[in-house]
Write an enzyme that holds these catalytic residues in place. Sequence first.
Site, PDB file in Angstrom:
ATOM      1  N   HIS A  68       0.817  -1.165  -0.046  1.00 48.23           N
ATOM      2  CA  HIS A  68      -0.086  -0.037  -0.014  1.00 48.23           C
ATOM      3  C   HIS A  68       0.951   1.197   0.062  1.00 48.23           C
ATOM      4  O   HIS A  68       1.884   1.243   0.597  1.00 48.23           O
ATOM      5  CB  HIS A  68      -1.022  -0.016   1.175  1.00 48.23           C
ATOM      6  CG  HIS A  68      -0.636   0.035   2.506  1.00 48.23           C
ATOM      7  ND1 HIS A  68      -0.250   1.309   3.303  1.00 48.23           N
ATOM      8  CD2 HIS A  68      -0.233  -0.937   3.315  1.00 48.23           C
ATOM      9  CE1 HIS A  68       0.236   0.837   4.398  1.00 48.23           C
ATOM     10  NE2 HIS A  68       0.113  -0.206   4.666  1.00 48.23           N
ATOM     11  N   GLU A 214      -5.092   2.049   2.883  1.00 49.27           N
ATOM     12  CA  GLU A 214      -4.850   0.685   3.431  1.00 49.27           C
ATOM     13  C   GLU A 214      -5.273   1.180   4.756  1.00 49.27           C
ATOM     14  O   GLU A 214      -5.952   0.737   5.817  1.00 49.27           O
ATOM     15  CB  GLU A 214      -3.678   0.012   3.123  1.00 49.27           C
ATOM     16  CG  GLU A 214      -3.460  -1.353   4.045  1.00 49.27           C
ATOM     17  CD  GLU A 214      -3.004  -1.204   5.461  1.00 49.27           C
ATOM     18  OE1 GLU A 214      -3.150  -2.484   5.931  1.00 49.27           O
ATOM     19  OE2 GLU A 214      -2.653  -0.091   5.726  1.00 49.27           O
TER      20      GLU A 214
END
Length: 361
Positions: A68, A214
């Site tokens: 991420h 995320e």
Amino acid sequence: MGQLDPKLQMLKDLTDAKGIPGNEREVREVMRRYIEPYSDDITQDHLGSLVAKKVGKADGPKIMVAGHLDEIGFMVTQIDEKGFLKFQCVGGWWEQVMLAQRVTVVTKNGEIPGVIGSKPPHILPAEERKKPVDKKDMFIDIGATSREEALAFGVRPGDMAVPVCDFTVMKNPKFLMAKAWDNRIGCAIAIDVLRELQGIDHPNVVYGVGTVQEEVGLRGAKTAAHFIQPDIAIAVDTGIPGDTPGISEKDAHSKLGKGPQVIVYDARMVVHKGLLDFVTSVAEAYDIPLQYEAIPGGGTDAGSIHLTGHGVPSLAITIATRYIHSSASIIHRDDYEHAVKLLVEVIKRLDGEKVKEITFG
């Protein structure tokens, strides 16, 4: 610091880049610059996740390797009459590691240095001094004398602020310190996997992905997985080591430098046993060290990806990282290198028959 080797320069560029959830553009541009030379196609979904495609066999299974882009940070919510900035934490912060930390506020006019402040302990009652300062009582001081001056600097609600910690090779050069290892190391591994697959026959289509948001609920992983519709997914993230003072083995037993971690259980996913067995068998065959962890209080992008469509066999491989969710964290370079090697060897063996065996075996 002197001249860095190309791999360390990539790590520096990724970690020095600024990008909280919802504001990942700068990081995405860095990842795009590094991964594009090894991609057959590169695009992004509508939420901003970067998707780089590397074709081995065009009709082979689709393998998603995801790190991420976002880091935990802060968002400006108000400017008071004296020019101090109130903020919202974006991602999980612990008050103990926030106070007096330097930050960079990113505005439409450029970057502004600041520091997180609060009332000094000298004027607090004795009992209050013993307690951590609450986030709501903190502010960012950018050296403005009024709201008008802060506005003239270009500050607006919605601007991001990120910690200050330059990428640093430590005295033992295997140890690397930076902000945002969570999860720029996952992005670096996705880049390196595609790099290592150059000129190698592999029986699938590999997607190196930098997901967004995320830290606020695995959001970009969900949209990116819907975009790709993968057959197998591996999320690459950071994990908790147990090698610093005060942590017992019942809390975490991994150590820096002893291999990437495989997460067998977390709050968002129970590992797919077929994929776990396959990955660990590859690690054993190539003498790649592995560590095993369960993290009942956390999760990775695999938690969103594995619920996509009809379900995606998924696994999280993490790099033990000291002091995550703070302004500075530390990894071991060997763990990073071993994770890349493991993923490359796994991908080389993920043909249609093996994916079917993992999924339905």
